[in-house]
Design a protein around this motif. Structure first.
Motif, PDB file in Angstrom:
ATOM      1  N   ARG A  56      23.540 -15.607  14.284  1.00  0.00           N
ATOM      2  CA  ARG A  56      24.050 -14.475  15.068  1.00  0.00           C
ATOM      3  C   ARG A  56      25.560 -14.610  15.214  1.00  0.00           C
ATOM      4  O   ARG A  56      26.042 -15.667  15.621  1.00  0.00           O
ATOM      5  CB  ARG A  56      23.394 -14.456  16.446  1.00  0.00           C
ATOM      6  N   LEU A  75      28.872 -12.758  16.961  1.00  0.00           N
ATOM      7  CA  LEU A  75      29.362 -11.761  17.924  1.00  0.00           C
ATOM      8  C   LEU A  75      30.829 -11.479  17.630  1.00  0.00           C
ATOM      9  O   LEU A  75      31.621 -12.415  17.491  1.00  0.00           O
ATOM     10  CB  LEU A  75      29.237 -12.281  19.359  1.00  0.00           C
ATOM     11  N   VAL A 109      27.353  -7.056  17.137  1.00  0.00           N
ATOM     12  CA  VAL A 109      26.584  -8.259  16.845  1.00  0.00           C
ATOM     13  C   VAL A 109      25.978  -8.114  15.447  1.00  0.00           C
ATOM     14  O   VAL A 109      25.508  -7.030  15.072  1.00  0.00           O
ATOM     15  CB  VAL A 109      25.510  -8.518  17.926  1.00  0.00           C
ATOM     16  N   PHE A 110      26.069  -9.182  14.675  1.00  0.00           N
ATOM     17  CA  PHE A 110      25.474  -9.213  13.335  1.00  0.00           C
ATOM     18  C   PHE A 110      24.461 -10.342  13.286  1.00  0.00           C
ATOM     19  O   PHE A 110      24.774 -11.463  13.710  1.00  0.00           O
ATOM     20  CB  PHE A 110      26.543  -9.471  12.266  1.00  0.00           C
ATOM     21  N   GLU A 111      23.260 -10.046  12.803  1.00  0.00           N
ATOM     22  CA  GLU A 111      22.291 -11.111  12.580  1.00  0.00           C
ATOM     23  C   GLU A 111      22.072 -11.240  11.083  1.00  0.00           C
ATOM     24  O   GLU A 111      21.620 -10.297  10.428  1.00  0.00           O
ATOM     25  CB  GLU A 111      21.001 -10.848  13.358  1.00  0.00           C
ATOM     26  N   LEU A 112      22.428 -12.410  10.556  1.00  0.00           N
ATOM     27  CA  LEU A 112      22.343 -12.654   9.114  1.00  0.00           C
ATOM     28  C   LEU A 112      21.179 -13.580   8.817  1.00  0.00           C
ATOM     29  O   LEU A 112      20.980 -14.578   9.522  1.00  0.00           O
ATOM     30  CB  LEU A 112      23.624 -13.323   8.603  1.00  0.00           C
TER      31      LEU A 112
END
Lengths: 82, 82
Positions: free
Chosen positions: A4, A6, A41-44
Motif C-alpha cells: 500500500r 499513500l 492510495v495505491f494498492e499494488l
C-alpha cells in the motif's frame, strides 16, 4: 506481495479538495472536524520479486509515477508478504 | 485526534485508474506488477470529541460523505489520540 502506497500533498501545499470536504462536513453539523487533507492510495500486487527488490522499486515507482515529488509526499507499507 | 480513512472501489468494480497506472508501470519495465487498485485517503483532524463519539461519527462521515457505498468500501484507523 501486497503493498500500500499513500500519496498526499505536502503540508505546505494548499489542498482545495480537502477544504471542500471539510466545508461539506461542517455544513452537515460535524463541528469537531478541524482539518481535512485528501490524498491517493495505491494498492499494488507484486509477484516474483524479493523483499529487497521490493524495498528498492517501491520508492522508485512512487517517486517516478505515483507522486509528483515537487508537491507530494508518499509513504508505503507491505501488507502481505508471500 | 487524527484519523485516516481509506476509500477504495469494491473488488467487483472495475478500476480504470488503477489499470492505467498498472499499464504505465509495465511499459516502464516493472514486470513484477500484477495488479494496481487506486483509491482515496482522507486524514481528518478532530477536536473536542470523545473516543466513543469518534467511533460513531467516523463510519457515518465515511458512508455519507467520503465514500459512495454502492461502489466503494472504506476502512479507518485512529493515528493519534489526544
Amino acid at each position: 506481495m501486497k503493498v500500500r502506497i499513500l500519496v498526499s500533498l505536502k503540508n505546505s501545499v494548499l489542498d482545495p479538495q480537502g477544504q471542500a470536504v471539510k466545508n461539506a462536513l461542517l455544513t452537515l453539523g460535524y463541528d469537531s472536524v478541524k482539518d481535512v487533507r485528501q490524498g491517493k492510495v495505491f494498492e499494488l500486487e507484486l509477484e516474483g520479486i524479493s523483499h529487497d527488490d521490493a524495498e528498492r522499486i517501491i520508492p522508485e515507482i512512487s517517486d517516478k509515477v505515483l507522486a509528483n515529488p515537487i508537491i507530494e509526499k508518499f509513504s508505503w507499507q507491505i501488507l502481505e508478504k508471500d
